[in-house]
Design an enzyme around this catalytic site. Structure first.
Site, PDB file in Angstrom:
ATOM      1  N   CYS A   1      -1.539  -2.980   7.129  1.00 13.58           N
ATOM      2  CA  CYS A   1      -1.580  -2.012   7.733  1.00 13.58           C
ATOM      3  C   CYS A   1      -2.861  -1.655   8.460  1.00 13.58           C
ATOM      4  O   CYS A   1      -2.944  -1.207   9.679  1.00 13.58           O
ATOM      5  CB  CYS A   1      -1.343  -0.767   6.782  1.00 13.58           C
ATOM      6  SG  CYS A   1      -2.871  -0.539   5.315  1.00 13.58           S
TER       7      CYS A   1
ATOM      8  N   GLN B   1      -5.711  -0.751  -3.524  1.00  9.88           N
ATOM      9  CA  GLN B   1      -6.205  -1.731  -3.998  1.00  9.88           C
ATOM     10  C   GLN B   1      -7.445  -1.248  -5.197  1.00  9.88           C
ATOM     11  O   GLN B   1      -7.371  -2.180  -6.116  1.00  9.88           O
ATOM     12  CB  GLN B   1      -7.385  -2.731  -2.870  1.00  9.88           C
ATOM     13  CG  GLN B   1      -7.714  -4.066  -3.541  1.00  9.88           C
ATOM     14  CD  GLN B   1      -8.331  -4.676  -2.282  1.00  9.88           C
ATOM     15  OE1 GLN B   1      -8.047  -4.726  -1.313  1.00  9.88           O
ATOM     16  NE2 GLN B   1      -9.205  -5.433  -2.769  1.00  9.88           N
TER      17      GLN B   1
ATOM     18  N   HIS C   1      -4.881  -6.388   4.299  1.00 10.23           N
ATOM     19  CA  HIS C   1      -4.108  -5.265   4.275  1.00 10.23           C
ATOM     20  C   HIS C   1      -3.258  -5.346   5.540  1.00 10.23           C
ATOM     21  O   HIS C   1      -4.013  -5.006   6.671  1.00 10.23           O
ATOM     22  CB  HIS C   1      -4.695  -3.787   4.218  1.00 10.23           C
ATOM     23  CG  HIS C   1      -5.205  -3.670   2.792  1.00 10.23           C
ATOM     24  ND1 HIS C   1      -4.775  -2.775   1.956  1.00 10.23           N
ATOM     25  CD2 HIS C   1      -6.179  -4.602   2.048  1.00 10.23           C
ATOM     26  CE1 HIS C   1      -5.499  -2.638   0.492  1.00 10.23           C
ATOM     27  NE2 HIS C   1      -6.581  -3.861   0.852  1.00 10.23           N
TER      28      HIS C   1
ATOM     29  N   CYS D   1       0.803  -1.266   0.024  1.00  8.49           N
ATOM     30  CA  CYS D   1      -0.052  -0.048   0.025  1.00  8.49           C
ATOM     31  C   CYS D   1       0.938   1.020  -0.073  1.00  8.49           C
ATOM     32  O   CYS D   1       1.892   1.473   0.742  1.00  8.49           O
ATOM     33  CB  CYS D   1      -0.957  -0.029   1.315  1.00  8.49           C
ATOM     34  SG  CYS D   1      -0.468   0.627   2.740  1.00  8.49           S
ATOM     35  N   GLU D   2       0.442   2.197  -0.559  1.00 10.56           N
ATOM     36  CA  GLU D   2       1.196   3.551  -0.765  1.00 10.56           C
ATOM     37  C   GLU D   2       1.029   4.276   0.244  1.00 10.56           C
ATOM     38  O   GLU D   2       1.855   5.318   0.338  1.00 10.56           O
ATOM     39  CB  GLU D   2       1.055   4.183  -2.120  1.00 10.56           C
ATOM     40  CG  GLU D   2      -0.569   4.701  -2.044  1.00 10.56           C
ATOM     41  CD  GLU D   2      -0.791   5.547  -3.408  1.00 10.56           C
ATOM     42  OE1 GLU D   2      -0.152   5.133  -4.486  1.00 10.56           O
ATOM     43  OE2 GLU D   2      -1.622   6.252  -3.627  1.00 10.56           O
ATOM     44  N   HIS D   3       0.285   4.039   1.427  1.00 12.82           N
ATOM     45  CA  HIS D   3       0.042   5.095   2.375  1.00 12.82           C
ATOM     46  C   HIS D   3       1.081   4.509   3.457  1.00 12.82           C
ATOM     47  O   HIS D   3       1.422   5.436   4.412  1.00 12.82           O
ATOM     48  CB  HIS D   3      -1.445   4.897   2.917  1.00 12.82           C
ATOM     49  CG  HIS D   3      -2.383   5.196   1.623  1.00 12.82           C
ATOM     50  ND1 HIS D   3      -3.405   5.031   1.640  1.00 12.82           N
ATOM     51  CD2 HIS D   3      -2.267   6.428   1.118  1.00 12.82           C
ATOM     52  CE1 HIS D   3      -3.920   5.473   0.253  1.00 12.82           C
ATOM     53  NE2 HIS D   3      -3.191   6.309   0.275  1.00 12.82           N
ATOM     54  N   HIS D   4       1.374   3.210   3.708  1.00 13.68           N
ATOM     55  CA  HIS D   4       2.250   2.552   4.826  1.00 13.68           C
ATOM     56  C   HIS D   4       3.256   2.005   4.426  1.00 13.68           C
ATOM     57  O   HIS D   4       4.115   1.384   5.143  1.00 13.68           O
ATOM     58  CB  HIS D   4       1.384   1.916   5.581  1.00 13.68           C
ATOM     59  CG  HIS D   4       0.130   2.690   6.310  1.00 13.68           C
ATOM     60  ND1 HIS D   4      -0.985   2.526   5.719  1.00 13.68           N
ATOM     61  CD2 HIS D   4       0.090   3.424   7.322  1.00 13.68           C
ATOM     62  CE1 HIS D   4      -1.815   3.103   6.374  1.00 13.68           C
ATOM     63  NE2 HIS D   4      -1.606   3.668   7.432  1.00 13.68           N
TER      64      HIS D   4
HETATM   65 ZN    ZN Z   1      -1.939   1.187   3.999  1.00 17.34          ZN
END
Ligand code: ZN
Length: 190
Positions: A151, A121, A149, A80-83
């Site tokens: 995260c 996703q 996920h 995931c690009e956030h975490h």
């Molecule tokens: Zn994430």
């Protein structure tokens, strides 16, 4: 990937270890920056591959086949690009050809190109569908990704085993109830 990128990654992970582990000079971490750099080069290698290179079509190979072609449960390992945390699950991909078909293994290769990028996703699902729509010009496309996920599961409420389902439907698989139902049943969504 270019050598300078590799060296930058190694330096980055050396700094990361020094920031998170009070005992970061210990023996066990000595080779870690090098190892993690190589792993991340692989996990992001999808940026270097053009989807067109795996979607070479057979113009007449379908011999008038006009039913759904479906590959189920393609393994998905992304981040995931956030975490920068793992996303892991499966993709089910179907299309109804209009003359152009591809080798079945190419749908797995296509999935790999997009999963080996930093993702959400929803976009992973859409990119697979749009690439098939663009290159094969089929009557319909359906993509369903089911994924967990890290995260989400490892932080906060720790919702273990929670599966996120995303779909991207195009053409007849979106617009015609029977085709949509057939795809969602194959994907195990209904
Ligand atoms: Zn994430």
């Amino acid at each position: 990937m270019q050598g300078n990128v590799h060296q930058r990654l190694v330096a980055t992970f050396e700094k990361l270890l020094a920031s998170v582990d009070p005992d970061h000079t210990r023996e066990g971490l000595k080779e870690t920056p090098e190892r993690v750099a190589k792993a991340w080069e692989f996990w992001t290698s999808g940026y270097n591959t053009d989807p067109a290179s795996v979607l070479k079509t057979f113009e007449d190979g379908a011999d008038g086949y006009d039913q759904m072609i479906c590959v189920k449960d393609i393994p998905v390992y992304s981040h995931c690009e956030h975490h920068l945390a793992p996303i892991f699950g499966t993709a089910t991909i179907a299309y109804i050809p209009s003359n152009k078909i591809v080798g079945l293994s190419k749908l797995t290769r296509l999935t790999e190109i997009f999963m080996r990028r930093l993702q959400v996703q929803e976009r992973l699902t859409t990119q697979i569908a749009d690439a098939i729509q663009h290159h094969l010009e089929p009557i319909g496309v359906g993509v369903c990704v089911k994924a967990r996920h890290f995260c989400v599961e490892s932080r906060g409420v720790c919702a273990q085993g929670q599966v996120t389902v995303t779909t991207a439907l195009r053409g007849a698989i979106r617009d015609e109830a029977a085709a949509k139902h057939e795809f969602l049943a194959m994907a195990g969504v209904q």
